[in-house]
Design an enzyme around this catalytic site. Sequence first.
Site, PDB file in Angstrom:
ATOM      1  N   TRP A  96       6.285  -3.313 -84.182  1.00  0.00           N
ATOM      2  CA  TRP A  96       5.754  -4.733 -84.111  1.00  0.00           C
ATOM      3  C   TRP A  96       6.011  -4.964 -85.866  1.00  0.00           C
ATOM      4  O   TRP A  96       6.087  -3.724 -86.594  1.00  0.00           O
ATOM      5  CB  TRP A  96       4.271  -4.742 -83.784  1.00  0.00           C
ATOM      6  CG  TRP A  96       3.278  -3.776 -84.457  1.00  0.00           C
ATOM      7  CD1 TRP A  96       3.051  -2.482 -83.879  1.00  0.00           C
ATOM      8  CD2 TRP A  96       2.785  -3.850 -85.793  1.00  0.00           C
ATOM      9  NE1 TRP A  96       2.250  -1.910 -84.963  1.00  0.00           N
ATOM     10  CE2 TRP A  96       1.891  -2.740 -85.748  1.00  0.00           C
ATOM     11  CE3 TRP A  96       2.602  -4.777 -86.663  1.00  0.00           C
ATOM     12  CZ2 TRP A  96       1.152  -2.494 -86.936  1.00  0.00           C
ATOM     13  CZ3 TRP A  96       2.025  -4.955 -87.734  1.00  0.00           C
ATOM     14  CH2 TRP A  96       1.160  -3.617 -88.052  1.00  0.00           C
ATOM     15  N   GLU A 139      -5.570   0.622 -97.096  1.00  0.00           N
ATOM     16  CA  GLU A 139      -4.180   0.677 -96.459  1.00  0.00           C
ATOM     17  C   GLU A 139      -3.257   0.447 -97.626  1.00  0.00           C
ATOM     18  O   GLU A 139      -1.906   0.905 -97.773  1.00  0.00           O
ATOM     19  CB  GLU A 139      -3.814  -0.305 -95.525  1.00  0.00           C
ATOM     20  CG  GLU A 139      -4.618   0.110 -94.172  1.00  0.00           C
ATOM     21  CD  GLU A 139      -3.906   1.234 -93.046  1.00  0.00           C
ATOM     22  OE1 GLU A 139      -2.815   1.472 -93.681  1.00  0.00           O
ATOM     23  OE2 GLU A 139      -4.635   1.632 -92.534  1.00  0.00           O
ATOM     24  N   GLU A 177       3.486   2.770 -92.076  1.00  0.00           N
ATOM     25  CA  GLU A 177       2.096   2.456 -92.660  1.00  0.00           C
ATOM     26  C   GLU A 177       2.065   0.987 -93.452  1.00  0.00           C
ATOM     27  O   GLU A 177       1.088   0.379 -93.297  1.00  0.00           O
ATOM     28  CB  GLU A 177       1.518   3.523 -93.401  1.00  0.00           C
ATOM     29  CG  GLU A 177       1.410   4.852 -92.700  1.00  0.00           C
ATOM     30  CD  GLU A 177      -0.211   4.617 -92.059  1.00  0.00           C
ATOM     31  OE1 GLU A 177      -0.874   3.690 -92.771  1.00  0.00           O
ATOM     32  OE2 GLU A 177      -0.476   5.331 -91.111  1.00  0.00           O
ATOM     33  N   HIS A 180       0.593  -1.798 -92.136  1.00  0.00           N
ATOM     34  CA  HIS A 180      -0.838  -2.122 -91.880  1.00  0.00           C
ATOM     35  C   HIS A 180      -1.532  -3.115 -93.230  1.00  0.00           C
ATOM     36  O   HIS A 180      -2.192  -3.912 -92.805  1.00  0.00           O
ATOM     37  CB  HIS A 180      -1.435  -0.903 -91.817  1.00  0.00           C
ATOM     38  CG  HIS A 180      -0.908  -0.084 -90.619  1.00  0.00           C
ATOM     39  ND1 HIS A 180      -1.206   1.453 -90.455  1.00  0.00           N
ATOM     40  CD2 HIS A 180      -0.148  -0.132 -89.925  1.00  0.00           C
ATOM     41  CE1 HIS A 180      -0.699   1.843 -89.460  1.00  0.00           C
ATOM     42  NE2 HIS A 180       0.211   1.051 -88.964  1.00  0.00           N
ATOM     43  N   GLU A 230      -5.431  10.390 -90.285  1.00  0.00           N
ATOM     44  CA  GLU A 230      -4.902   9.578 -89.340  1.00  0.00           C
ATOM     45  C   GLU A 230      -6.002   9.502 -88.164  1.00  0.00           C
ATOM     46  O   GLU A 230      -6.133   8.452 -87.548  1.00  0.00           O
ATOM     47  CB  GLU A 230      -3.746  10.183 -88.994  1.00  0.00           C
ATOM     48  CG  GLU A 230      -2.604  10.117 -89.743  1.00  0.00           C
ATOM     49  CD  GLU A 230      -1.905   8.827 -90.292  1.00  0.00           C
ATOM     50  OE1 GLU A 230      -2.149   7.847 -89.657  1.00  0.00           O
ATOM     51  OE2 GLU A 230      -1.397   8.980 -91.327  1.00  0.00           O
ATOM     52  N   THR A 233      -8.582   6.969 -89.295  1.00  0.00           N
ATOM     53  CA  THR A 233      -8.199   5.331 -89.464  1.00  0.00           C
ATOM     54  C   THR A 233      -7.953   5.047 -87.749  1.00  0.00           C
ATOM     55  O   THR A 233      -8.227   4.032 -87.906  1.00  0.00           O
ATOM     56  CB  THR A 233      -6.981   5.412 -90.342  1.00  0.00           C
ATOM     57  OG1 THR A 233      -5.773   6.206 -89.949  1.00  0.00           O
ATOM     58  CG2 THR A 233      -7.291   5.510 -91.602  1.00  0.00           C
ATOM     59  N   ASP A 262      -0.961   2.777 -84.014  1.00  0.00           N
ATOM     60  CA  ASP A 262       0.003   3.389 -85.099  1.00  0.00           C
ATOM     61  C   ASP A 262      -0.718   4.551 -85.463  1.00  0.00           C
ATOM     62  O   ASP A 262      -0.126   5.773 -85.532  1.00  0.00           O
ATOM     63  CB  ASP A 262       0.341   2.480 -86.176  1.00  0.00           C
ATOM     64  CG  ASP A 262       1.425   1.599 -85.905  1.00  0.00           C
ATOM     65  OD1 ASP A 262       2.104   1.719 -84.666  1.00  0.00           O
ATOM     66  OD2 ASP A 262       1.802   0.873 -86.910  1.00  0.00           O
ATOM     67  N   GLU A 263      -1.862   4.692 -85.886  1.00  0.00           N
ATOM     68  CA  GLU A 263      -2.590   5.673 -86.552  1.00  0.00           C
ATOM     69  C   GLU A 263      -2.564   6.885 -85.337  1.00  0.00           C
ATOM     70  O   GLU A 263      -2.521   8.088 -86.001  1.00  0.00           O
ATOM     71  CB  GLU A 263      -4.015   5.255 -87.095  1.00  0.00           C
ATOM     72  CG  GLU A 263      -4.150   4.043 -87.923  1.00  0.00           C
ATOM     73  CD  GLU A 263      -3.536   4.108 -89.128  1.00  0.00           C
ATOM     74  OE1 GLU A 263      -2.750   5.073 -89.374  1.00  0.00           O
ATOM     75  OE2 GLU A 263      -3.698   3.410 -90.080  1.00  0.00           O
ATOM     76  N   HIS A 266       0.398   8.896 -85.490  1.00  0.00           N
ATOM     77  CA  HIS A 266       0.746   9.649 -86.441  1.00  0.00           C
ATOM     78  C   HIS A 266      -0.144  10.836 -86.511  1.00  0.00           C
ATOM     79  O   HIS A 266      -0.066  11.924 -86.994  1.00  0.00           O
ATOM     80  CB  HIS A 266       0.162   8.841 -87.728  1.00  0.00           C
ATOM     81  CG  HIS A 266       1.281   7.673 -88.114  1.00  0.00           C
ATOM     82  ND1 HIS A 266       0.716   6.415 -88.767  1.00  0.00           N
ATOM     83  CD2 HIS A 266       2.454   7.409 -87.462  1.00  0.00           C
ATOM     84  CE1 HIS A 266       1.863   5.740 -89.046  1.00  0.00           C
ATOM     85  NE2 HIS A 266       2.974   6.222 -88.193  1.00  0.00           N
TER      86      HIS A 266
HETATM   87 FE   LIG Z   1      -2.350   6.238 -91.060  1.00  0.00          FE
HETATM   88 FE   LIG Z   2      -2.794   2.894 -91.598  1.00  0.00          FE
END
Ligand SMILES: [Fe+2]
Ligand SMILES: [Fe+2]
Length: 400
Positions: A96, A139, A177, A180, A230, A233, A262-263, A266
């Site tokens: 995205w 971020e 990242e 974000h 991670e 977040t 996403d976090e 990760h």
């Molecule tokens: Fe992250």
């Molecule tokens: Fe992040």
Amino acid sequence: MAMRSIFRPDAAFCASVYGGGRRRSSGAGIPRFPRISNISTSSREETMKKAFAPPRKVHEQITHSMQPHKVEIFKSLEDWAKDNILVHLKPVEKCWQPHEFLPDSSLESFEDEVKELRRRSKEIPDDFFVVLVGDMVTEEALPTYQTMVNTLDGVRDESGASPTSWAIWTRAWTAEENRHGDLLNKYLYLTGRVDMKQIEKTIQYLIGSGMDPRTENNPYLGYIYTSFQERATFISHGNTARLAKEHGDLKLAQMCGIISSDEKRHEIAYTKIIEKLFEIDPDGTVLAFADMMKKKISMPAHLLFDGRDDNLFEHFSAVAQRLGVYTAKDYADIVEFLVGRWKVEELVGLSSEGRKAQEFVCTLVPRIRRLGERAHGRAKQAGSVRFSWIYDREVMLDGN
Ligand SMILES: [Fe+2]
Ligand SMILES: [Fe+2]
């Protein structure tokens, strides 16, 4: 062997700005500052604070604490990392992008979309915006985090374009990242609810301050830190998504939710690295885990400063705690999760030191919970604080 050095912020300031006494011309792009030698200590500190970053004390800096031969472990894991870690990245074409969640500035409908976004944001209270700004600023200090990972021995990106799996991961992780802060920054700008200049200054201060995670160039410590962060977040963006939904802004909820997912990816990758280290070197890994837990995981934005509030991080954290976005309970929950994820209780064949570390880590969670409750009770800050990020409007710190 670990090398120790003490970082003196004032020494670094003198060396970097004044270049060993060389005079600088006041050419374009070079800011003018008063000469430090001509001003008193307190006003010198004041000058530093205003110039780059607050003169916060950092811990004794321990460097290169991993035994040198262990670099070989990371070299030998090159192919493993390619097959097991890089798979947790998403190809760029499938990722995205911030643009997809924001009004499209190329369309006629742009202004209407912005109006609609602003209408929705009017329903959201100030305290939520304080937390969202704090998350966005965190971020946006991404250069610091890429730098931090690239301090780690055996996995750093040696050239900036290194073809090792470790370096590919770090660059692509950074690139993921980067979306974000970009998304949250643009969203906040469009709402008109926040003081962008104050926020932008906060970002500049925070990148200038760096961070002090105490990971000692040691990838064992570094990847334990990133595993924790991670997950932290993942939890906090998940909670802002939930709150945005409660405030009726489904689009904002979607933004926070997509960042949170996403976090999570990760977190899976970083925890897998530590899981592998537990398999190869259980003693070294459990010692590293206990070490990071004893030091406590500092938050990436712990040096937050907006040019005004010396306790900005504490104030932001108090609001995040009150809203349930990130709490002392979450800290304990993350430790509990990691102990279980890495099956620390089941480790066998450890040295006596390793067994002590195992015992420490496995009995830690109830202690953190007790201490957290007591500290929270003590630190309860009644009343409210003005946040420059929202044009000095007041926000309650603790609602209890
Ligand atoms: Fe992250
Ligand atoms: Fe992040």
